[in-house]
Design a protein around this motif. Sequence first.
Motif, mmCIF file in Angstrom:
data_model
loop_
_atom_site.group_PDB
_atom_site.id
_atom_site.type_symbol
_atom_site.label_atom_id
_atom_site.label_comp_id
_atom_site.label_asym_id
_atom_site.label_seq_id
_atom_site.Cartn_x
_atom_site.Cartn_y
_atom_site.Cartn_z
ATOM 1 N N GLY A 272 50.951 33.132 -47.365
ATOM 2 C CA GLY A 272 51.452 32.233 -46.862
ATOM 3 C C GLY A 272 51.328 31.777 -45.369
ATOM 4 N N LEU A 275 48.465 29.579 -45.489
ATOM 5 C CA LEU A 275 48.843 28.062 -45.831
ATOM 6 C C LEU A 275 49.556 27.602 -44.685
ATOM 7 N N THR A 276 50.197 28.370 -43.727
ATOM 8 C CA THR A 276 50.620 27.889 -42.715
ATOM 9 C C THR A 276 49.790 27.465 -41.726
ATOM 10 N N GLU A 279 48.506 24.126 -42.594
ATOM 11 C CA GLU A 279 49.516 22.881 -42.325
ATOM 12 C C GLU A 279 49.468 22.531 -40.792
ATOM 13 N N CYS A 322 56.520 23.173 -39.715
ATOM 14 C CA CYS A 322 55.959 23.975 -40.765
ATOM 15 C C CYS A 322 57.157 25.083 -41.012
ATOM 16 N N LYS A 323 57.480 25.518 -42.146
ATOM 17 C CA LYS A 323 58.187 26.405 -42.534
ATOM 18 C C LYS A 323 57.409 27.829 -42.026
ATOM 19 N N MET A 328 57.133 29.282 -47.075
ATOM 20 C CA MET A 328 56.085 28.500 -47.800
ATOM 21 C C MET A 328 55.872 29.246 -48.961
ATOM 22 N N ASP A 371 64.388 28.868 -51.447
ATOM 23 C CA ASP A 371 62.721 29.247 -51.262
ATOM 24 C C ASP A 371 62.689 30.711 -51.736
ATOM 25 N N ALA A 568 53.036 18.449 -49.705
ATOM 26 C CA ALA A 568 52.931 19.418 -48.635
ATOM 27 C C ALA A 568 54.281 19.456 -47.986
ATOM 28 N N LEU A 572 56.453 22.394 -47.857
ATOM 29 C CA LEU A 572 56.108 23.333 -46.854
ATOM 30 C C LEU A 572 56.637 23.198 -45.304
ATOM 31 N N HIS A 573 57.341 21.968 -45.245
ATOM 32 C CA HIS A 573 57.808 21.606 -44.100
ATOM 33 C C HIS A 573 59.179 21.583 -43.820
#
Length: 588
Positions: A272, A275-276, A279, A322-323, A328, A371, A568, A572-573
């Motif tokens: 994660g 991934l962060t 983004e 971004c989360k 995420m 989530d 995304a 993810l946001h």
Amino acid sequence: MALVNITIEGQHYQVDDSLTVLEACRQCGYNVPSLCSFNHGQCSLASCRVCLVEIKGAKGLCASCVYPVNEGMEITISSPKATEARRASVELILSNHQKNCLQCDKNGHCELLEVAKLVGARDGMYEGEKTPVTIDTLAPGLTRNTGKCILCGRCIERCKNAQGISILGFENRGFNTIVSPLENRSFAQSPCLQCGQCVNVCPTGALMEHSEIDKVDAAFKAGKKVIVQTAPAVRSAIAEEFGEPIGTCGTGKMVAALHRLGFYRVFDTNFGADLTIMEEANELIERIKHKGVLPQITSCSPGWINYLEYYYPELIPHVSTCKSPHMMEGAIIKSYYAEKHDIPVEDIFVVSVMPCTAKKYERQRSQMPNDVDAVLTTRELAKLIKRAGIQWSKLPEEEFDSDLIGEYSGAGVIFGVTGGVMEAALRTAYFWMTGKEYQAINFTDVRGLDGVKEAEVDFDGTKVKVAVTSGMRNAKPLLEQIKAGTSPYTFVEVMCCPGGCINGGGQPYVHPSLLPNEDLDIIDTYCQKRASVLYSEDERCVVRQSHNNPDITTLYSEYLKKPGSEKAEELLHTSYVSDRERFPEASK
């Protein structure tokens, strides 16, 4: 600073003249009991009177936690007068204390219980009326029980020194004095960050995380596919709960324990984190190229986001949308992973093991529904392992599950320490802006535990000035600068807890009385040891940049398409809101 000559129990020593008597005694090998002092400068109220010693020439006994050493001082710890006075102090504290030790979550880590053993406190020596009790369980992250509070003031000082906001204070006077938010409100009714720094320094069970172990138990009982993910900082501290030295990496044994606890899959939140970065770095580059709102500020720390919404809502446009990494990863588990394995989303229960109490609040935010289903702290995971009868020392070293989202990079690992998010983002942003990897890999200028660190990075002619801070007290000058429009920075990393997640409010307790063999003179010592675990693991990783993680590459090619895509953005946001209407005092 200079050395002075002192005598303790008839033995001669030389110590630094900046020390208190308590610090000097501990440095010279004498464990004077104490409840109000935690490291130098953390608290100096001298309220508990447990550290009383005799000092030649002084009038009466002296509280060693506030009394400075001086040349020729003669200190006596074990005289009958001092011994009896310390025991009486503890007995008086116990007379107004809720003594349900068997049911107390702090059992095994309670400094009051430890001190009571040291001084030989006798049960029931002083009996009488008790101060009325407030029990606050409304907030998602923290609980408060004034029946266990000893009025030491350490939580008050920690909130003030670390975060600069003084949520906690003494309410009422005399026998009715308690520690609480303003007007004895719940944490849920005050602009509390839910960071848990107060919990870390509380010597008793008066302040604790809001446990979600029962939610995890219920999910197992209901036959859910319970999937767990662990934050990078957890591995840096979990071994401490089982008697291993601070700075011991617990990754392999932790994974083995989670497998034995019956989790359907054991994943690493480092995925994660990678991934962060994909983004967040993309968002940064887009802002730079299209003259968006700068500086961009990171959004991984929920305690910091709470602070933003309470105290600086005008800066919301600066913060990345971004989360955080675990949110995420939870979103990807319940979409991409569920679809790939044809698992109904309602059958999946995602558990995040975090070093942070604010993550419990974060998972319940209306902007990020469902989530993640439960958040356990590092301490709560240790309780699960112990409850199951698993012997830590006999566990093998096992790997995280490799199932679509199992791979991670070294960049994801260092998220757990202040400066780590910045360094990880720079590794990827450099590649995207220049088309080549940063050969040195490490951006060492943003490392370290200083309150504020800054650096300038040259992206083939494009100069990017960045800043890193942790602890809201340290962050405030940077935020004021941004608010005034005078900030020279392009990118700013903010973490709520001093030192970052390695020092989160859900990490194992650290105190000299509980860990007498550790070198804990300053708070930086144990943070440095935990940080070294993460940097060492980063060095060992074959892949050290988020954009080179093969599972991340596959996720984008098969599902998300590209950073910042519509899919995304959906998964993810997130967004943020001003909380000044709820807490108008935060704007003062």
